[in-house]
Design a protein around this motif. Structure first.
Motif, PDB file in Angstrom:
ATOM      1  N   PHE A   1      -1.786   0.490  -9.654  1.00  0.00           N
ATOM      2  CA  PHE A   1      -2.851   0.962  -8.776  1.00  0.00           C
ATOM      3  C   PHE A   1      -3.872   1.744  -9.598  1.00  0.00           C
ATOM      4  O   PHE A   1      -3.518   2.436 -10.564  1.00  0.00           O
ATOM      5  N   THR A   2      -5.141   1.644  -9.177  1.00  0.00           N
ATOM      6  CA  THR A   2      -6.189   2.355  -9.916  1.00  0.00           C
ATOM      7  C   THR A   2      -6.996   3.319  -9.059  1.00  0.00           C
ATOM      8  O   THR A   2      -7.713   4.166  -9.595  1.00  0.00           O
ATOM      9  N   ASP A   3      -6.908   3.208  -7.722  1.00  0.00           N
ATOM     10  CA  ASP A   3      -7.741   4.036  -6.858  1.00  0.00           C
ATOM     11  C   ASP A   3      -7.082   4.186  -5.490  1.00  0.00           C
ATOM     12  O   ASP A   3      -6.397   3.268  -5.029  1.00  0.00           O
ATOM     13  N   SER A   4      -7.306   5.329  -4.846  1.00  0.00           N
ATOM     14  CA  SER A   4      -6.684   5.587  -3.539  1.00  0.00           C
ATOM     15  C   SER A   4      -7.607   5.250  -2.371  1.00  0.00           C
ATOM     16  O   SER A   4      -7.295   5.563  -1.223  1.00  0.00           O
ATOM     17  N   LYS A   5      -8.728   4.607  -2.639  1.00  0.00           N
ATOM     18  CA  LYS A   5      -9.600   4.163  -1.556  1.00  0.00           C
ATOM     19  C   LYS A   5      -9.017   2.898  -0.930  1.00  0.00           C
ATOM     20  O   LYS A   5      -8.789   1.908  -1.618  1.00  0.00           O
TER      21      LYS A   5
ATOM     22  N   PHE B   1      -5.702  -3.954   4.955  1.00  0.00           N
ATOM     23  CA  PHE B   1      -4.298  -3.829   5.338  1.00  0.00           C
ATOM     24  C   PHE B   1      -3.570  -5.111   4.930  1.00  0.00           C
ATOM     25  O   PHE B   1      -4.107  -6.211   5.047  1.00  0.00           O
ATOM     26  N   SER B   2      -2.361  -4.960   4.451  1.00  0.00           N
ATOM     27  CA  SER B   2      -1.640  -6.098   3.892  1.00  0.00           C
ATOM     28  C   SER B   2      -1.194  -7.098   4.956  1.00  0.00           C
ATOM     29  O   SER B   2      -0.966  -6.747   6.115  1.00  0.00           O
TER      30      SER B   2
ATOM     31  N   ASP C   1       2.569 -12.462   4.248  1.00  0.00           N
ATOM     32  CA  ASP C   1       2.582 -13.783   3.620  1.00  0.00           C
ATOM     33  C   ASP C   1       1.500 -13.955   2.554  1.00  0.00           C
ATOM     34  O   ASP C   1       1.438 -14.988   1.893  1.00  0.00           O
ATOM     35  N   LYS C   2       0.659 -12.945   2.371  1.00  0.00           N
ATOM     36  CA  LYS C   2      -0.385 -13.008   1.341  1.00  0.00           C
ATOM     37  C   LYS C   2      -0.048 -12.148   0.122  1.00  0.00           C
ATOM     38  O   LYS C   2      -0.798 -12.152  -0.864  1.00  0.00           O
ATOM     39  N   MET C   3       1.037 -11.416   0.173  1.00  0.00           N
ATOM     40  CA  MET C   3       1.384 -10.524  -0.933  1.00  0.00           C
ATOM     41  C   MET C   3       2.006 -11.314  -2.079  1.00  0.00           C
ATOM     42  O   MET C   3       2.846 -12.188  -1.859  1.00  0.00           O
ATOM     43  N   ASP C   4       1.575 -11.023  -3.301  1.00  0.00           N
ATOM     44  CA  ASP C   4       2.100 -11.730  -4.461  1.00  0.00           C
ATOM     45  C   ASP C   4       3.117 -10.863  -5.206  1.00  0.00           C
ATOM     46  O   ASP C   4       3.484  -9.777  -4.756  1.00  0.00           O
TER      47      ASP C   4
ATOM     48  N   PHE D   1       0.603  -2.536   5.251  1.00  0.00           N
ATOM     49  CA  PHE D   1       0.570  -1.545   4.182  1.00  0.00           C
ATOM     50  C   PHE D   1      -0.898  -1.357   3.786  1.00  0.00           C
ATOM     51  O   PHE D   1      -1.714  -2.269   3.960  1.00  0.00           O
ATOM     52  N   PRO D   2      -1.259  -0.217   3.197  1.00  0.00           N
ATOM     53  CA  PRO D   2      -2.636  -0.051   2.710  1.00  0.00           C
ATOM     54  C   PRO D   2      -2.851  -0.827   1.410  1.00  0.00           C
ATOM     55  O   PRO D   2      -2.023  -0.770   0.501  1.00  0.00           O
ATOM     56  N   ILE D   3      -3.922  -1.552   1.341  1.00  0.00           N
ATOM     57  CA  ILE D   3      -4.257  -2.273   0.112  1.00  0.00           C
ATOM     58  C   ILE D   3      -5.193  -1.418  -0.723  1.00  0.00           C
ATOM     59  O   ILE D   3      -6.253  -0.992  -0.249  1.00  0.00           O
ATOM     60  N   PHE D   4      -4.781  -1.164  -1.969  1.00  0.00           N
ATOM     61  CA  PHE D   4      -5.597  -0.415  -2.919  1.00  0.00           C
ATOM     62  C   PHE D   4      -5.967  -1.326  -4.087  1.00  0.00           C
ATOM     63  O   PHE D   4      -5.311  -2.330  -4.350  1.00  0.00           O
ATOM     64  N   SER D   5      -7.012  -0.948  -4.809  1.00  0.00           N
ATOM     65  CA  SER D   5      -7.403  -1.734  -5.980  1.00  0.00           C
ATOM     66  C   SER D   5      -6.316  -1.642  -7.048  1.00  0.00           C
ATOM     67  O   SER D   5      -5.638  -0.618  -7.183  1.00  0.00           O
TER      68      SER D   5
END
Length: 361
Positions: free
Chosen positions: A169-173, A177-178, A181-184, A198-202
């Motif tokens: 992770f690089t940022d908390s912005k 939302f996850s 079936d798209k999570m790798d 889940f929250p998606i972060f960069s």
């Protein structure tokens, strides 16, 4: 008159610099399911043969002054199909290649020949197993026995590509939302499991600087918040604003790596990769291929102190005999047809055209 002179100058330059570029092509998998089939890969080799090009390993490129009309064939990760399909073709045409290995997934000896899967499926299962047991071995990857056979043939060089090939992770912005079936596999590694909301972060490759560390407890806390508070908000923008506010008041679950922690993590990860390769096949690991091509100048300094002399990127273009070893360029084509391969090869083996190609891309 000026236009004619410019045209003549360009024509002379193109002729003079022809065959002085050193193209490097990037592959991953070669199998009947992938975008490069064994038949298509063989057509690429036939073009190289017809053009009478000299294939080099990355170590040869560095240690020798390459002759005109040279080319490098490279593979990232180290999949089993590189042994099953690529190695026989390299032997058939007496051509050389380099494979950059992710060592977490490599078994000592193969017990059975697997049904080949595409890499995203293979990596997903391997990381799931790693998180459960601490062991990430995958039959979809090469075995050390196969790697040694390939290395001993003199046709293959093996170099570093990181141990795990994961992200950070690089940022908390919050970005979104996850969707489960798209999570790798990189998401599985970071979140611990695949879930909706889940929250998606960069994120970036884990060699690209200090990481943002998020305690895994937070993700289920956030999911409960989503189900209790956000699910009834119909406007997506308002959902994200409320989610960000929740994240901001729960910063105790977030921390940034210190410079010392970042350096230590990179050192440990790389040395595990490097030491395994050197121990298992006895070669000298001096080249590092960036996972996903995500580069970082501070990491270059760290790895140079550990003996790395060349850094392999995914930036398109060509290379010269006097290479920029901080950024070796490679060409990967999503649509690897024979005609596109030939066109890219003819452009990149001309040093001037290849440099223009790199600038434009």
């Amino acid at each position: 008159m000026t236009i004619i002179l410019c045209f003549l100058f360009l024509l002379i330059a193109l002729i003079f610099y022809n065959k002085k570029g050193i193209p490097i092509f990037l592959y991953h998998q070669v199998n009947p399911l992938s975008n490069v089939t064994p038949e298509l890969f063989e057509e690429h080799l036939k073009i190289i043969e017809k053009l009478n090009m000299n294939t080099l390993t990355i170590s040869e490129y560095y240690s020798k002054k390459p002759s005109k009309n040279s080319i490098l064939i490279t593979f990232d990760d180290g999949y089993f199909d590189n042994y099953k399909y690529v190695f026989p073709l390299l032997k058939k045409y007496n051509m050389k290649a380099t494979i950059f290995l992710n060592t977490l997934y490599i078994v000592d000896k193969r017990e059975f020949e697997p049904k080949i899967e595409l890499n995203y499926e293979a990596n997903y299962e391997a990381i799931k197993n790693f998180l459960k047991s601490g062991i990430g071995f995958s039959e979809q990857y090469l075995s050390w026995e196969e790697i040694k056979e390939m290395y001993d043939s003199g046709l293959l060089d093996f170099q570093a590509h990181s141990h795990k090939h994961t992200a950070m992770f690089t940022d908390s912005k919050i970005l979104d939302f996850s969707k489960k079936d798209k999570m790798d596999y990189t998401d599985i590694y970071l979140y611990g499991e695949a879930e909706d909301n889940f929250p998606i972060f960069s994120k970036r490759g884990e060699y690209t600087g200090p990481a943002l560390i998020i305690k895994k407890d937070f993700f289920n806390i956030f999911k409960n918040f989503f189900n209790e508070q956000l699910v009834n908000i119909t406007d997506k923008k308002q959902q994200l604003i409320a989610a960000q506010n929740f994240i901001d008041i729960n910063k105790k679950y977030f921390s940034k790596e210190t410079e010392e922690e970042y350096i230590k993590r990179i050192q440990n990860e790389f040395l595990e990769n490097k030491n395994l390769i050197e121990k298992k096949i006895g070669n000298n690991v001096q080249f590092f291929c960036w996972p996903w091509g995500h580069r970082n100048n501070r990491t270059i300094k760290i790895l140079k102190n550990l003996g790395v002399i060349g850094f392999i990127s995914t930036k398109k273009g060509t290379n010269s005999s006097e290479a920029n070893w901080d950024m070796i360029r490679r060409i990967e084509l999503r649509n690897y047809t024979v005609s596109k391969f030939k066109l890219n090869l003819l452009v990149a083996r001309n040093l001037i055209l290849g440099k223009i190609y790199g600038f434009l891309s």
